[in-house]
Design a protein around this motif. Structure first.
Motif, PDB file in Angstrom:
ATOM      1  N   MET A   1       0.846  -1.199   0.000  1.00 18.19           N
ATOM      2  CA  MET A   1       0.000   0.000   0.000  1.00 18.19           C
ATOM      3  C   MET A   1       0.881   1.248   0.000  1.00 18.19           C
ATOM      4  SD  MET A   1      -2.991   1.604   0.320  1.00 18.19           S
ATOM      5  CE  MET A   1      -4.184   0.376   0.864  1.00 18.19           C
ATOM      6  N   THR A   2       0.649   2.124  -0.953  1.00 16.60           N
ATOM      7  CA  THR A   2       1.284   3.435  -0.940  1.00 16.60           C
ATOM      8  C   THR A   2       0.199   4.508  -1.052  1.00 16.60           C
ATOM      9  OG1 THR A   2       1.623   3.442  -3.339  1.00 16.60           O
ATOM     10  CG2 THR A   2       3.440   2.595  -1.966  1.00 16.60           C
ATOM     11  N   PHE A   3       0.617   5.760  -0.885  1.00 16.14           N
ATOM     12  CA  PHE A   3      -0.307   6.891  -0.882  1.00 16.14           C
ATOM     13  C   PHE A   3       0.152   7.925  -1.891  1.00 16.14           C
ATOM     14  CE2 PHE A   3      -0.753   4.673   3.032  1.00 16.14           C
ATOM     15  CZ  PHE A   3      -2.089   4.768   3.368  1.00 16.14           C
ATOM     16  N   VAL A   4      -0.833   8.581  -2.511  1.00 12.67           N
ATOM     17  CA  VAL A   4      -0.560   9.617  -3.496  1.00 12.67           C
ATOM     18  C   VAL A   4      -1.320  10.877  -3.091  1.00 12.67           C
ATOM     19  CG1 VAL A   4      -0.158   7.973  -5.359  1.00 12.67           C
ATOM     20  CG2 VAL A   4      -2.475   8.830  -4.951  1.00 12.67           C
ATOM     21  N   SER A   5      -1.041  11.962  -3.773  1.00 15.05           N
ATOM     22  CA  SER A   5      -1.732  13.221  -3.493  1.00 15.05           C
ATOM     23  C   SER A   5      -2.936  13.393  -4.405  1.00 15.05           C
ATOM     24  CB  SER A   5      -0.788  14.406  -3.685  1.00 15.05           C
ATOM     25  OG  SER A   5      -1.505  15.632  -3.625  1.00 15.05           O
ATOM     26  N   THR A   6      -3.998  13.967  -3.868  1.00 15.91           N
ATOM     27  CA  THR A   6      -5.160  14.288  -4.688  1.00 15.91           C
ATOM     28  C   THR A   6      -4.790  15.202  -5.856  1.00 15.91           C
ATOM     29  OG1 THR A   6      -5.644  16.094  -3.142  1.00 15.91           O
ATOM     30  CG2 THR A   6      -6.872  14.025  -2.849  1.00 15.91           C
ATOM     31  N   ARG A   7      -3.717  15.984  -5.689  1.00 12.83           N
ATOM     32  CA  ARG A   7      -3.369  16.972  -6.721  1.00 12.83           C
ATOM     33  C   ARG A   7      -2.273  16.493  -7.666  1.00 12.83           C
ATOM     34  NH1 ARG A   7      -4.224  22.563  -3.169  1.00 12.83           N
ATOM     35  NH2 ARG A   7      -6.018  21.742  -2.022  1.00 12.83           N
ATOM     36  N   GLY A   8      -1.821  15.260  -7.475  1.00 14.97           N
ATOM     37  CA  GLY A   8      -0.975  14.624  -8.471  1.00 14.97           C
ATOM     38  C   GLY A   8       0.494  14.960  -8.428  1.00 14.97           C
TER      39      GLY A   8
END
Length: 480
Positions: A1-8
């Motif tokens: 599991m990794t996480f990204v930003s809503t704004r890319g």
């Protein structure tokens, strides 16, 4: 599991990194790269777990870079008996259609403790692994601040800078924060409303150079670590309320959750629980007179209001007109590419029209919403007390009001109302509702209110808060 930003604009990052960093470096919010699913067999396997063990299982689906044994140790410490009496989250039945889920049994008598006590264990753990320290910058409309400060007071490697709106919290909320005199706790009262405090936090977090130089982190609900811990009690409450239902019928039991909502973090955790596979029929979003979220879910139009348009109400922790976590939900609805264009439009025009998507809010995601007033709150406090003898606070009363309205309109099944604060924190409103039947201040609260208070008044200014942090933030690594 990794996480990204809503704004890319952020490279995928593991749980412990987003736990420490809080806001994404591009100013967006971190979201999981996928939502893990929980099938019926796994869910039933969790039924016999106590709360700390269930928390380790649920959070572990997101915190995949923390070894399972370490995570179990962290959740056992976070939800230990000296912090939360067993069973940690009690369920109290009002009648055959309504159950109050007690989320406010922790040290500051608010639901924020359930997430914050986990962060109080997990963040020092993550910092120790990296040899870093952290300066937490947060904004509170009442309960987040006290929960954070009580979770992190005296904790190694961490200082807390908490912004609160001058004159907009209850006496107990102020006393729980301002009476602390620990060297690592800094209370800053901003001349403005909660949204002003939140805007300052987001502006400072959006300054990548300043954030890096001063090791700025966040514990508001913009921190996904908090969201992950809040998902747990949706699973816990659903499992408890379905204990007496035959296994074959549990998925069809029509269980809804009613959630008082200001910043959209608590109910966003329910949204994720539902996407993970928990059989939630409806997510009932309840606002007070600051009804921006209700308007959005009814119409699809999101239009944050100014500080002058944000009302002072008797459920003050929801006196919010710009819900940070809504960004995560809109990202889910639109997907990454459409989201970025829509968010740019919101920032340009101050308004976002998603009316074409609005039917999906209920049909696909299960959301319904409603608004409550001061008179509604008083009536709900009286009604719950008359039905069951339970005392509820005004925020919980907002959720009861909206749930009762929907039940009267034909909502089927049972409604689990999330009780987000203890009524003692809002004694004046409870007394107004119940008169002589209201409980007075406990000796513990009288002693709390009598303590000296320590707070710094600051203007509604990013520069003023930045200057205070520069003057008071410790070195950015433990070794220094």
């Amino acid at each position: 599991m990794t996480f990204v930003s809503t704004r890319g604009g952020m490279a995928p990052a593991p749980f412990t990194q987003v736990l420490i960093d809080g806001l994404a470096p591009d100013g967006g919010l971190t979201v999981p790269d996928h939502v893990p699913t929980v099938d019926a067999a796994r869910l039933e396997g969790w039924r016999g777990l106590d709360y700390p063990a269930l928390a380790a299982e649920v959070i572990g689906l997101y915190a995949t870079d923390i070894p399972a044994a370490d995570l179990a140790r962290l959740t056992a410490a976070a939800y230990a008996p000296e912090r939360f009496p067993a069973p940690v989250v009690p369920l109290n039945r009002v009648d055959d259609r309504r159950v109050v889920v007690g989320l406010s049994e922790g040290p500051t008598m608010a639901f924020k403790d359930l997430a914050m006590q986990f962060l109080g264990q997990a963040m020092p753990y993550a910092l120790a692994r990296s040899g870093r320290r952290l300066n937490i910058l947060g904004a509170t409309s009442g309960d987040t601040g006290s929960a954070a400060e009580h979770a992190f007071r005296g904790r190694p490697g961490i200082s807390v800078f908490m912004l609160s709106p001058q004159g907009r919290m209850s006496d107990v909320q102020r006393a729980q924060m301002y009476s602390l005199d620990d060297a690592n706790i800094h209370n800053l009262a901003v001349d403005g409303v909660f949204d002003d405090c939140q805007n300052i936090v987001k502006a400072i977090n959006g300054d990548a150079a300043f954030k890096a130089a001063h090791a700025i982190g966040a514990v508001n609900s913009i921190n996904f670590g908090r969201i992950s811990a809040q998902i747990v009690y949706y699973f816990w409450a659903w499992l408890r309320v379905t204990d007496d239902i035959p296994a074959a019928g549990r998925a069809d039991a029509l269980i809804s959750f009613a959630v008082p909502s200001g910043n959209f973090g608590n109910i966003y955790a329910g949204h994720l629980a539902r996407r993970m596979g928990l059989a939630i029929h409806r997510l009932i979003l309840a606002t007070n007179e600051n009804n921006v979220l209700d308007e959005f879910f009814r119409t699809g139009v999101y239009q944050p209001r100014t500080r002058e348009q944000t009302l002072v109400t008797s459920s003050p922790s929801m006196d919010i007109s710009k819900a940070s976590n809504l960004e995560r939900f809109i990202w889910d609805v639109l997907g990454p590419e459409r989201f970025r264009a829509a968010w740019a439009e919101l920032e340009r025009a101050g308004r976002l029209d998603l009316s074409a998507e609005q039917p999906r809010f209920t049909a696909e995601y299960g959301f319904v919403s409603g608004e409550s007033t001061h008179a509604d709150r008083l009536a709900a406090i009286r009604a719950v007390h008359e039905r069951s003898g339970l005392l509820i606070d005004p925020h919980t009363a907002d959720a009861v009001t909206v749930a009762d309205r929907l039940i009267a309109d034909g909502l089927p099944g049972q409604v689990l109302v999330l009780a987000t604060a203890r009524p003692e924190k809002f004694g004046d409103t409870v007394k107004e509702a119940l008169g002589d039947d209201a409980e007075g201040l406990t000796p513990r609260l009288r002693e709390l209110l009598a303590r000296p208070q320590h707070v710094i008044d600051v203007p509604n200014s990013v520069d003023a808060v930045r200057a205070y942090i520069e003057a008071h933030a410790p070195a950015t690594t433990v070794a220094e």
